[in-house]
Design an enzyme around this catalytic site. Structure first.
Site, PDB file in Angstrom:
ATOM      1  N   ALA A  36      -6.051   3.261   5.332  1.00 34.78           N
ATOM      2  CA  ALA A  36      -7.307   3.644   4.691  1.00 34.78           C
ATOM      3  C   ALA A  36      -7.082   3.742   3.186  1.00 34.78           C
ATOM      4  CB  ALA A  36      -7.831   4.952   5.267  1.00 34.78           C
ATOM      5  N   ASN A  37      -7.986   4.344   2.468  1.00 33.97           N
ATOM      6  CA  ASN A  37      -7.838   4.486   1.015  1.00 33.97           C
ATOM      7  C   ASN A  37      -8.444   5.810   0.573  1.00 33.97           C
ATOM      8  OD1 ASN A  37     -10.745   4.066   0.140  1.00 33.97           O
ATOM      9  ND2 ASN A  37     -10.377   2.188   1.328  1.00 33.97           N
ATOM     10  N   ARG A  38      -8.393   6.095  -0.728  1.00 31.51           N
ATOM     11  CA  ARG A  38      -8.737   7.417  -1.243  1.00 31.51           C
ATOM     12  C   ARG A  38     -10.212   7.606  -1.576  1.00 31.51           C
ATOM     13  NH1 ARG A  38      -4.054  10.035  -2.036  1.00 31.51           N
ATOM     14  NH2 ARG A  38      -2.212   8.768  -2.484  1.00 31.51           N
ATOM     15  N   ALA A  51     -15.521   1.548  -0.393  1.00 32.19           N
ATOM     16  CA  ALA A  51     -14.187   1.002  -0.690  1.00 32.19           C
ATOM     17  C   ALA A  51     -13.660   0.400   0.605  1.00 32.19           C
ATOM     18  CB  ALA A  51     -13.273   2.101  -1.208  1.00 32.19           C
TER      19      ALA A  51
END
Ligand code: C5P
Length: 218
Positions: free
Chosen positions: A29-31, A95
């Protein structure tokens, strides 16, 4: 019935990260916090739009007056956006993970004593923004993408606008504390040119963007 400059308009917004499964218990995943996308959904609803917010796993609360569709992966997000069409406008603030693991096992990957760690082969995810911007039959009249860059922000955003086939790019410099932060400094890149907006709370960026979208439909 809702009132406001976007009354009777349907806008699809994507927000947050996507999660791409590695095995039943792990993911990539990402932030992304979802703060900017959720604020945009709220600001559009405040101007009277019917808003479908397609979002990955986030901790921020659902905006009031918005239909929220929760998904996990990029492929799920694309399917949910397509299911939400037709729309007058679409804002792609999510995102999205560019890549996902090629094979998702049904069992948890085991640590084998003495053996080297396993590799993860990645494959490309669909580009949701580009897919909808080039949709043969149901392209929204206004398609807005985001560009998170850390250098030469505006030229990269201008190239991205053409490459993806969208109308506007909201370009932000994420070299500082923007990811997950409360403020955003953006440039609005359109066919007509570039507007540099001051550093503003994400809610105010959202209000300005929603007002600009309303102008298109005035
Ligand atoms: O190419 P890049 O990821 O920088 O483009 C960012 C823009 O494209 C954002 O609007 C993002 O929501 C959208 N995007 C998408 N699907 C992807 C990758 C990016 O919709 N797979």
């Amino acid at each position: 019935l809702s009132t406001g400059p976007l009354a009777g308009r349907h806008v699809v917004v994507t927000s947050g990260p996507t999660q791409e499964a590695i095995d039943p218990v792990r993911f990539i995943a990402n932030r992304s916090s979802g703060r900017q996308g959720h604020a945009i959904a709220a600001a559009l609803a405040a101007l009277g739009a019917r808003v479908t917010l397609v979002c990955g796993p986030v901790a921020v609360p659902d905006p009031a007056g918005v239909t929220v569709v929760r998904i996990e992966s990029a492929r799920d997000m694309l399917a949910a956006v397509e299911a939400a069409l037709p729309a007058d406008a679409a804002v792609f603030a999510a995102a999205v993970a560019d890549f996902r693991p090629a094979d998702v096992g049904t069992q948890k990957i085991k640590k084998v004593p003495g053996a080297p760690p396993p590799g993860i082969t990645l494959v490309l995810n669909p580009d949701i923004l580009a897919t909808i911007a080039r949709h043969a039959t149901q392209r929204p009249r206004l398609v807005v993408g985001f560009a998170a860059e850390t250098e030469t922000v505006v030229p990269h955003a201008q190239a991205k606008r053409l490459r993806k086939g969208c109308d506007w790019i909201v370009a932000n410099d994420v070299s500082g504390d923007v990811m997950g932060g409360a403020e955003n400094a953006v440039h609005l890149v359109t066919a007509e040119g570039v507007e540099d907006w001051p550093r503003l709370p994400k809610e105010e960026v959202a209000r300005r963007l929603a007002a600009r979208i309303a102008e298109v439909f005035a």
